[in-house]
Structure formats: C-alpha cells, structure tokens
Design a protein around this motif. Structure first.
Motif, PDB file in Angstrom:
ATOM      1  N   ILE A 110       0.828  -1.205   0.000  1.00 52.83           N
ATOM      2  CA  ILE A 110       0.000   0.000   0.000  1.00 52.83           C
ATOM      3  C   ILE A 110       0.864   1.259   0.000  1.00 52.83           C
ATOM      4  O   ILE A 110       0.578   2.238  -0.707  1.00 52.83           O
ATOM      5  CB  ILE A 110      -0.932   0.000   1.225  1.00 52.83           C
ATOM      6  N   LEU A 111       1.931   1.243   0.779  1.00 49.84           N
ATOM      7  CA  LEU A 111       2.750   2.446   0.962  1.00 49.84           C
ATOM      8  C   LEU A 111       3.661   2.748  -0.222  1.00 49.84           C
ATOM      9  O   LEU A 111       4.311   3.791  -0.235  1.00 49.84           O
ATOM     10  CB  LEU A 111       3.585   2.308   2.234  1.00 49.84           C
ATOM     11  N   THR A 112       3.693   1.852  -1.206  1.00 49.69           N
ATOM     12  CA  THR A 112       4.517   2.140  -2.393  1.00 49.69           C
ATOM     13  C   THR A 112       3.752   2.941  -3.434  1.00 49.69           C
ATOM     14  O   THR A 112       4.331   3.346  -4.446  1.00 49.69           O
ATOM     15  CB  THR A 112       4.998   0.825  -3.039  1.00 49.69           C
ATOM     16  N   ARG A 113       2.487   3.201  -3.207  1.00 50.93           N
ATOM     17  CA  ARG A 113       1.653   3.888  -4.194  1.00 50.93           C
ATOM     18  C   ARG A 113       1.452   5.354  -3.824  1.00 50.93           C
ATOM     19  O   ARG A 113       1.339   5.683  -2.631  1.00 50.93           O
ATOM     20  CB  ARG A 113       0.306   3.185  -4.315  1.00 50.93           C
ATOM     21  N   PRO A 114       1.381   6.243  -4.829  1.00 47.30           N
ATOM     22  CA  PRO A 114       1.258   7.694  -4.567  1.00 47.30           C
ATOM     23  C   PRO A 114      -0.185   8.122  -4.293  1.00 47.30           C
ATOM     24  O   PRO A 114      -0.738   8.981  -4.977  1.00 47.30           O
ATOM     25  CB  PRO A 114       1.783   8.308  -5.864  1.00 47.30           C
ATOM     26  N   ILE A 115      -0.793   7.521  -3.285  1.00 52.15           N
ATOM     27  CA  ILE A 115      -2.158   7.858  -2.893  1.00 52.15           C
ATOM     28  C   ILE A 115      -2.295   7.526  -1.412  1.00 52.15           C
ATOM     29  O   ILE A 115      -1.606   6.618  -0.911  1.00 52.15           O
ATOM     30  CB  ILE A 115      -3.176   7.077  -3.759  1.00 52.15           C
TER      31      ILE A 115
END
Length: 261
Positions: free
Chosen positions: A97-102
């Motif tokens: 989850i934390l690798t995505r820009p949202i």
C-alpha cells in the motif's frame, strides 16, 4: 479530481468481479436481508408482551431501527476493515500500500469495498416508510437534506471508531479482538438510549457515540423535541470522530516499519 477518478475506477473493477459470480452476490444479499429481518422480528416479539419500551412505541422503535440500517449500510460498504491487522500488518500487505502515490487509508477503503452492503440501506428506507405510515408522520422538503446529512454523519461516526481501532495495529500486533466486541456494542445504537442505565447511556453518547447513528438523528423525524439538541450534534460528532481517526492513522503510518522477515 484524482481521488474521484480513482474511486470510480475501483468501483468499476469491483462491479466487474462481483457480477462474474452473480449467484454468490445474490446469496450474500439474501443472507443480509435475513439477518435484518431477524432483528426486526426480535423487536416485534418484544412488543408482543408490552405496548411501550422506555416510553417509545413499537412503530417508533421500528423507525429508529430502519434509520440505523441506512448509515450502517454505507459504513459496511466502504469501511469493511475488521481484518486490517491480520491482512495488512501481520501479512505485510501494508508495505504494498505504501509504495503507491495515494493516501494509504483511501487505498485500504477501496480495496475492502463491499458495495452489496448498500442493499441494507434500501431495506432500512422501506422499514422507515412502513413505520412512518403507521405513525402518520409528515415531512418537509428540507427533511430530505437533513436525512442525508444525518446518514452521512452516522456513517462517519462508525468509520471514525473502526478506523481508530484499526490504527491500533500500527502499535500492537493483536488488537483484532476489539473489533467483534465493538460491532456488538454498536448494535446498542439501534435502540433508544433511555432504556439503558446512565452509564451505558453516557458511553453510547460521548465515548462510543453509536447513539448518534440511530436514535438521536431518528428522534428528529419522530418529533421528539427533547432530543433535538443531540440530533443536530450528529454532524459534529461525525466530523470529530473522522478527524480523530485520520490523525491516529497518519501517526500510525509514520510509526510503521514494515513486516520484516
């Protein structure tokens, strides 16, 4: 606009996957309907032995129950995070989850959507309609707007409480036992709070404000003037608990160090 675009795309993909197995979706809808009917039958059984419960009539409590189902359905559709700790913390999916820009919470909410839960809102409105006819209630044009505000606020209260509970997972590996207990406590919000003792009434109003999901906003439409102040506090409670939950979530994400090995 970016978040709105992501939201609509997630819904589109969700509907494709759910409609691929229509039988499963129908069975799920029927099981939810059976559960709601069971709760309604319980109310009817109680009133088979008495005409009033804490000064409330049978149809008034049925109206409150129907109202409660609407915000609860919205919560169930978009904040189905009861297994957050096991799935995202213990199994390490939070790393993905934390690798995505949202925003991470927005992603978790979208991934755990169960839009078929919205069917409960239809059931709730039908129950409210029946109770309204029995009670001879009359409504003004602005009641529709107030209803929408109260419903969204009630859903935000539920969301705020359960997102806050899920956030505990960033500090502890075993908070999931709180979730079932909190779901059970939330059920008290579908009944008038003045049938409980003063301690439970205080908890359901100011600590775990599930009363603002059902009885307090519904009391406005039932013309219970002594509850009007609490009715109009519903949006305030919804915003406050949502803000608290997001703050806790962001603090937890900053503390999160990954699943490890």
């Amino acid at each position: 606009m970016f978040y709105l675009s992501m939201f609509t795309q997630y819904i589109g993909q969700y509907m494709k996957t759910r409609l691929e197995y229509r039988g499963d979706m129908v069975v799920e809808l029927l099981s939810d309907l059976l559960f709601q009917i069971t709760n309604l039958v319980f109310i009817l059984v109680v009133f088979g032995h008495t005409q009033f419960l804490g000064g409330w009539t049978r149809d008034e409590i049925i109206f409150i129950y129907g109202f409660f189902l609407v915000p609860y359905a919205i919560f169930g559709a978009f904040f189905n995070i009861w297994d957050f700790n096991d799935r995202y913390i213990v199994k390490g999916e939070m790393d993905r989850i934390l690798t995505r820009p949202i925003h991470s919470l927005f992603q978790v909410i979208l991934e755990r959507m169960e839009l078929e839960s919205l069917f409960g809102a239809v059931t709730g409105i039908l129950i409210m309609t029946y109770a309204s006819i029995q009670l001879g209630l009359s409504f003004q044009w602005y009641d529709v707007l107030l209803f929408m505000v109260f419903v969204i606020s009630g859903a935000l209260i539920y969301a705020g409480i359960f997102v806050s509970l899920a956030s505990i997972g960033f500090w502890s590996d075993s908070p999931t036992s709180f979730m079932p207990m909190m779901y059970n406590i939330g059920n008290y919000g579908r009944y008038p709070v003045d049938i409980y003792n003063s301690v439970i009434r205080f908890v359901l109003t100011w600590i775990l404000p599930f009363a603002f999901v059902g009885v307090y906003p519904a009391a406005f439409f039932l013309e219970k003037e002594e509850w009007y102040v609490y009715s109009f506090l519903t949006p305030v409670m919804g915003i406050c608990f949502l803000v608290i939950s997001v703050v806790l979530w962001n603090a937890g994400v900053k503390r999160y160090r990954g699943a490890g090995n």
